[in-house]
Enzyme design. Structure first.
Site, PDB file in Angstrom:
ATOM      1  N   GLU A  65       0.530  -1.346  -0.111  1.00 36.46           N
ATOM      2  CA  GLU A  65      -0.185   0.536  -0.111  1.00 36.46           C
ATOM      3  C   GLU A  65       0.977   1.277   0.505  1.00 36.46           C
ATOM      4  O   GLU A  65       2.087   1.527   0.775  1.00 36.46           O
ATOM      5  CB  GLU A  65      -0.589   0.098   1.071  1.00 36.46           C
ATOM      6  CG  GLU A  65      -2.068  -1.306   1.721  1.00 36.46           C
ATOM      7  CD  GLU A  65      -3.064  -1.062   0.096  1.00 36.46           C
ATOM      8  OE1 GLU A  65      -3.151  -0.317  -0.272  1.00 36.46           O
ATOM      9  OE2 GLU A  65      -3.701  -2.439  -0.125  1.00 36.46           O
ATOM     10  N   ARG A  74     -17.996  -0.772   5.437  1.00 37.33           N
ATOM     11  CA  ARG A  74     -19.144  -1.170   4.755  1.00 37.33           C
ATOM     12  C   ARG A  74     -19.591  -2.289   5.710  1.00 37.33           C
ATOM     13  O   ARG A  74     -20.830  -2.965   5.212  1.00 37.33           O
ATOM     14  CB  ARG A  74     -18.200  -1.775   3.244  1.00 37.33           C
ATOM     15  CG  ARG A  74     -19.652  -1.575   2.121  1.00 37.33           C
ATOM     16  CD  ARG A  74     -18.938  -2.461   0.816  1.00 37.33           C
ATOM     17  NE  ARG A  74     -17.808  -3.495   0.951  1.00 37.33           N
ATOM     18  CZ  ARG A  74     -17.614  -4.537   1.093  1.00 37.33           C
ATOM     19  NH1 ARG A  74     -18.863  -5.313   1.987  1.00 37.33           N
ATOM     20  NH2 ARG A  74     -16.643  -4.965   1.263  1.00 37.33           N
ATOM     21  N   CYS A 118      -7.717  -1.290   8.352  1.00 36.28           N
ATOM     22  CA  CYS A 118      -6.499  -1.271   7.620  1.00 36.28           C
ATOM     23  C   CYS A 118      -6.366   0.012   7.313  1.00 36.28           C
ATOM     24  O   CYS A 118      -4.626   0.702   8.043  1.00 36.28           O
ATOM     25  CB  CYS A 118      -6.466  -2.854   6.545  1.00 36.28           C
ATOM     26  SG  CYS A 118      -6.028  -3.971   7.129  1.00 36.28           S
ATOM     27  N   HIS A 127      -1.715  -4.982   2.020  1.00 33.72           N
ATOM     28  CA  HIS A 127      -2.820  -6.140   2.151  1.00 33.72           C
ATOM     29  C   HIS A 127      -1.528  -7.803   1.277  1.00 33.72           C
ATOM     30  O   HIS A 127      -1.416  -7.766   0.315  1.00 33.72           O
ATOM     31  CB  HIS A 127      -3.692  -5.528   1.462  1.00 33.72           C
ATOM     32  CG  HIS A 127      -4.495  -4.739   2.189  1.00 33.72           C
ATOM     33  ND1 HIS A 127      -4.934  -3.632   1.942  1.00 33.72           N
ATOM     34  CD2 HIS A 127      -5.819  -4.976   2.695  1.00 33.72           C
ATOM     35  CE1 HIS A 127      -6.040  -2.520   2.595  1.00 33.72           C
ATOM     36  NE2 HIS A 127      -5.788  -4.075   3.675  1.00 33.72           N
TER      37      HIS A 127
HETATM   38  N1  PCA Z   1      -8.297  -6.644   6.920  1.00 32.42           N
HETATM   39  C1  PCA Z   1      -9.347  -5.320   6.682  1.00 32.42           C
HETATM   40  C2  PCA Z   1      -8.843  -5.161   8.422  1.00 32.42           C
HETATM   41  C3  PCA Z   1      -8.893  -6.505   9.041  1.00 32.42           C
HETATM   42  C4  PCA Z   1      -8.134  -7.359   8.220  1.00 32.42           C
HETATM   43  O1  PCA Z   1      -7.217  -7.863   7.952  1.00 32.42           O
HETATM   44  C5  PCA Z   1      -9.208  -4.121   6.177  1.00 32.42           C
HETATM   45  O2  PCA Z   1      -8.556  -4.448   4.781  1.00 32.42           O
HETATM   46  O3  PCA Z   1      -9.721  -3.531   6.565  1.00 32.42           O
END
Ligand code: PCA
Length: 232
Positions: free
Chosen positions: A90, A100, A153, A178
């Site tokens: 990211e 959401r 996140c 991610h």
């Molecule tokens: N993914 C979610 C929140 C926690 C996670 O592991 C996100 O992408 O916001």
């Protein structure tokens, strides 16, 4: 101890992962963070892993505790992006909470800032293109991403960057990665495509590689000057 002596010490690396959320029983980001910290320690690096709750309020508290306790020089936070097929490095955290689905405490903010007084966004201070090149070299499917969404996140990514820039912070480089589902992805309805997955071992390896690149001393230029980004 002189300041130059302090600066020469290898940076402690903090990796964070999340607890499961959205009704799932598993979140690959936490085992990946733990395994990556173990591997880095076996390589002689100073690395720790912390699990964050998937709640807007609780994640900030846990993060703050981890930063105070570990005083890391490098922070790589990570989370699950179910549906993505590649590791996503990211680039931008936005000052926005727009959920959401409810978080694990039932909280579902709509169009609120992460920080009332904070800037609209922060850039990752990881060398994102060096990380991507290293992941490519290791044959781990990876991409740069311009949005970490607006759920927990992105919230944690923003909070990490906000705190990293604060006076007295130990953090020199920080960012967010991610991860796709691993082989323990939940089943989907019969009419839906199965989730894209990568082996859990590759997710952990991706975090190790990102940490190694972040720990490499900057040699003049902060990152590779190769074009990238997205056309749309
Ligand atoms: N993914 C979610 C929140 C926690 C996670 O592991 C996100 O992408 O916001």
């Amino acid at each position: 101890m002189s300041p130059s002596h302090v600066a020469a010490r290898p940076a402690r690396i903090l990796l964070t992962g999340f607890e499961p959320f959205g009704g799932d029983g598993h979140n690959p980001s936490w085992p990946a963070a733990q395994e990556a910290a173990r591997t880095l320690r076996a390589q002689g690096m100073d690395a720790v892993a912390e699990r964050l709750p998937c709640t807007f309020g609780g994640s900030t508290e846990a993060l703050e505790q981890a930063l105070t306790e570990h005083r890391p020089g490098i922070v790589i936070a990570c989370g699950l992006a179910g549906g993505r097929a590649q590791v996503a490095v990211e680039r931008v955290a936005v000052n926005l909470q727009d959920a959401r689905i409810p978080d694990n405490a039932g909280c579902q903010p709509a169009g609120r800032p992460v920080d009332d007084a904070g800037p609209a966004a922060y850039f990752s201070t990881l060398p994102v293109k060096r990380v991507l090149a290293a992941l490519d070299g290791a044959r781990i499917p990876a991409e740069l991403s311009l949005s970490a969404g607006s759920f927990v996140c992105n919230h944690v990514f923003y909070e990490v960057m906000h705190r990293a820039g604060a006076r007295g912070s130990s953090v020199r480089r920080a960012g967010f990665i991610h991860l796709p589902w691993d082989e323990r992805a939940p089943r989907r309805a019969a009419d839906a495509e199965p989730w894209p997955t990568l082996p859990a071992a590759d997710l952990a390896r991706a975090l190790v590689i990102a940490a190694q690149e972040a720990a490499r001393p900057a040699s003049g230029v902060p990152d590779l000057e190769i074009p990238g980004g997205a056309l749309y």
